[in-house]
Design a protein around this motif. Structure first.
Motif, PDB file in Angstrom:
ATOM      1  N   GLY A  51      -5.987   2.307   0.905  1.00 13.36           N
ATOM      2  CA  GLY A  51      -3.871   2.509   1.061  1.00 13.36           C
ATOM      3  C   GLY A  51      -4.230   2.604   2.681  1.00 13.36           C
ATOM      4  O   GLY A  51      -3.985   1.667   3.494  1.00 13.36           O
ATOM      5  N   SER A  70       2.617   1.567  -3.022  1.00 16.16           N
ATOM      6  CA  SER A  70       1.652   2.202  -4.545  1.00 16.16           C
ATOM      7  C   SER A  70       1.341   4.073  -4.241  1.00 16.16           C
ATOM      8  O   SER A  70       0.898   4.244  -5.061  1.00 16.16           O
ATOM      9  CB  SER A  70       0.218   1.284  -4.188  1.00 16.16           C
ATOM     10  N   ASN A  71       0.617   4.037  -3.095  1.00 11.39           N
ATOM     11  CA  ASN A  71       1.037   6.044  -2.788  1.00 11.39           C
ATOM     12  C   ASN A  71       2.616   6.414  -3.528  1.00 11.39           C
ATOM     13  O   ASN A  71       2.504   7.673  -4.032  1.00 11.39           O
ATOM     14  CB  ASN A  71       0.712   5.876  -1.517  1.00 11.39           C
ATOM     15  N   GLU A  85       0.693  -1.239  -0.060  1.00  9.15           N
ATOM     16  CA  GLU A  85       0.055   0.000   0.255  1.00  9.15           C
ATOM     17  C   GLU A  85       0.550   1.195  -0.067  1.00  9.15           C
ATOM     18  O   GLU A  85       0.722   1.953  -1.011  1.00  9.15           O
ATOM     19  CB  GLU A  85      -0.722   0.004   1.156  1.00  9.15           C
TER      20      GLU A  85
END
Length: 195
Positions: free
Chosen positions: A118, A57-58, A54
């Motif tokens: 997320g 991904s950010n 997560e």
């Protein structure tokens, strides 16, 4: 010698630099599995891998290529991220550095939304999380997990050799050095807090 100074403090650190491309998410999960297995922290693998993916991904949204795998020549210094796992005493830190100064924001999501959860997941799984802005630049988004048992890797002088897929390996250069410096600064600041 005081009781405080005679305490044994453990420190385990492993980090990896990646290109901020979609494949970095799966590579980061693989990295977590390999490192935590080596440290014999198998009970932390699933949650830590989820949190790492997560956070990665950010970082990709902030600095990388979204939705497509770029050609090698399209990857620049701006597209480098760094991930790190660190255990200090009884806590595991999951850390992701990227060169962007923009802070990730927890989104308001509904049951119909497919994404945006997320940071909510990280907040639910971690004891604590936050953003650290190292003097080297960029930001590190981190999550802290308390450990029931300390890591105990094999003491056979072997090292864990991590090999990332070639297509995710970022180019060498100043931003890669900036990422390494930033992660090291986070480790040093964490150790200073223990003193």
């Amino acid at each position: 010698m005081t009781a405080m100074s005679s305490e044994v403090r453990t420190l385990h650190v492993s980090s990896l630099h990646l290109a901020a491309v979609p494949a970095a998410v799966s590579v980061s999960r693989w990295f977590v599995r390999q490192v935590l297995r080596h440290w014999k922290l198998d009970d932390q693998i699933d949650d830590a891998a989820l949190m790492m993916s997560e956070l990665v991904s950010n970082a990709i949204k902030a600095t990388g290529f979204q939705g497509r795998q770029p050609k090698l020549w399209e990857i620049t210094a701006h597209h480098i991220i760094a991930i790190q796992l660190r255990v200090v005493d009884g806590a595991l830190y999951i850390e992701v550095w990227d060169p962007s100064l923009l802070s990730p924001v927890k989104q308001t999501v509904t049951a119909e939304d497919e994404g945006g959860r997320g940071l909510h997941l990280v907040e639910a799984l971690a004891k604590d999380w936050g953003i650290y802005r190292p003097p080297a630049g960029g930001k590190i988004v981190w999550a802290k997990v308390l450990l029931i048992t300390p890591p105990h890797p094999a003491l056979d002088e072997s090292t864990l050799q991590l090999r990332a897929p070639v297509e995710t390996e970022p180019p060498h250069g100043p931003v890669r050095e900036q990422a390494s410096t930033a992660l090291l600064q986070r480790v040093l600041d964490g150790l200073r807090q223990l003193l």
